[in-house]
Design an enzyme around this catalytic site. Sequence first.
Site, PDB file in Angstrom:
ATOM      1  N   ASP A  18       0.817  -1.224   0.000  1.00  0.00           N
ATOM      2  CA  ASP A  18       0.000   0.000   0.000  1.00  0.00           C
ATOM      3  C   ASP A  18       0.846   1.267   0.000  1.00  0.00           C
ATOM      4  OD1 ASP A  18      -2.239  -1.698   0.267  1.00  0.00           O
ATOM      5  OD2 ASP A  18      -1.924  -1.742   2.436  1.00  0.00           O
ATOM      6  N   LYS A  21       2.289   2.106  -5.054  1.00  0.00           N
ATOM      7  CA  LYS A  21       3.024   1.605  -6.234  1.00  0.00           C
ATOM      8  C   LYS A  21       2.212   1.780  -7.511  1.00  0.00           C
ATOM      9  CE  LYS A  21       3.390  -2.451  -4.385  1.00  0.00           C
ATOM     10  NZ  LYS A  21       2.858  -2.125  -3.056  1.00  0.00           N
ATOM     11  N   GLY A  45      -4.022  -4.589  -4.606  1.00  0.00           N
ATOM     12  CA  GLY A  45      -5.049  -3.637  -5.022  1.00  0.00           C
ATOM     13  C   GLY A  45      -4.353  -2.354  -5.412  1.00  0.00           C
ATOM     14  N   HIS A  46      -4.136  -2.175  -6.705  1.00  0.00           N
ATOM     15  CA  HIS A  46      -3.409  -0.995  -7.153  1.00  0.00           C
ATOM     16  C   HIS A  46      -4.401   0.062  -7.629  1.00  0.00           C
ATOM     17  CE1 HIS A  46       0.516  -3.456  -7.774  1.00  0.00           C
ATOM     18  NE2 HIS A  46       0.214  -3.238  -6.524  1.00  0.00           N
ATOM     19  N   GLN A 224       2.365  -5.910  -3.014  1.00  0.00           N
ATOM     20  CA  GLN A 224       2.667  -5.948  -1.570  1.00  0.00           C
ATOM     21  C   GLN A 224       3.989  -5.200  -1.312  1.00  0.00           C
ATOM     22  OE1 GLN A 224       1.814  -9.428  -2.950  1.00  0.00           O
ATOM     23  NE2 GLN A 224      -0.217  -8.550  -2.832  1.00  0.00           N
TER      24      GLN A 224
END
Length: 425
Positions: A18, A21, A45-46, A224
């Site tokens: 988080d 990225k 989750g980007h 991650q």
Amino acid sequence: MTSRNGRCTVVVGCQWGDEGKGKIVDVLAEDVDVVARYQGGANAGHTVQVGENTFILHQIPSGILHPGKRCLLGNGVVLDVLQFFQEHDALVERGIDVHGRVGVSERAHLLLPYHTALDRASEDRAAQKIGTTGRGIGPAYEEKAGRRGVRVADLRGGVRVEQRVREGLERALQRLGGSGDHLEEEVRTSLEMGGRLRAMATDTGREITEALAGGRRVLLEGAQGTALDLDHGTYPFVTSSNTTAGGAATGVGIGPTAIDTVVGVVKAYTTRVGYGPLPTGFDPEMDQRVRELGGEYGATTGRPRRCGWFDAVLARYSARVNGLTGLAVTKLDVLDTLPELTIATEYATESGGSTRDFPADTWSLESVVPRYETLPGWETDTSTATRLSDLPKNARAYLDRIEELTGAPIAMVSVGTRRSQIIRL
Ligand code: IMP
């Protein structure tokens, strides 16, 4: 050895994920031809903001939002078939042209519905919970390492793949101890997508090697963060893959010498979701304040993230483990209203000494007391800065200190969610 003229960059998270990225990859993707994911699955989750639109991508590389870029899922990824096509089709519905742009490694393992069921059941039952995203990641990698997995390439052989999947389902049902009618149906639906998946199958290592030989630019997108790496993170409170830069080579099928640049992404403070120690965690009041300022809720699960001060012990460790060539600092603007900022420079240990090394003993991290230094805040809006010189003096001093303590030069600073809110050095 293959000759090459292209450039290969890895983007890696340097905290507990988080770090932002997605935004950094999105900005860098503009200048590259190929973007590839190398590990993880739908646990990532980007979040990427394009104009007024927000996209949250779980499996498909964020590069998909740039027209014409080739997007690959490497062999190190565990591919949740149902989730993947849901995401793929949702992009199409939102007008993104994905045709012929997504490739999936033939060597990637499938993540099937029983992996997800096992993940959730094992979290429910465990005395020592990890706080997983419930996306089946651990069980899918367990089967991969146990040599019981099913790979994209297997989808060619009808009978063999059906037998492997049936055995996997039976093993899962035994462990789950219940009936699995819905699982059987979901597994069948997943396998029905096999034809679509096969049409996207590729050798990611060969594609990337050829792209580099042809002078093209490649971006390897980590998911991650370093502290969640299976080997180098806060084990057992980690994910089940190598999130660090070394994993990028094995995760797409290239040699480490093909990589030119490693950009480490750090948030200007620290967050963590899931269980496990967070040495620089805030007191409850500050935790709540920064969570609201930074919108710190998980992109995959919506869970509130725990927040804390910038941890230079972890950042320095990440710089070493990943061999960083540059640092991207994100969410600097979130700190705009704070009168004072604090950075952890070392940890005091139980024996009365102190350490500047991130300890391997995760349990000791529960009790370490960080030693902090305090810097004055800038109390000025930084969200419109596009050059370093636009930033207030105290914000520059804060960044300088991060650079100094981490030992990696700052290459980018992000000051908001939009593509334009970035300082490139
Ligand atoms: P898993 O990857 O779902 O097995 O979860 C293992 C640990 O990694 C848990 O603490 C999760 O909260 C954390 N985790 C997994 N993916 C992400 C992510 O994308 N961002 C932040 N934490 C994550």
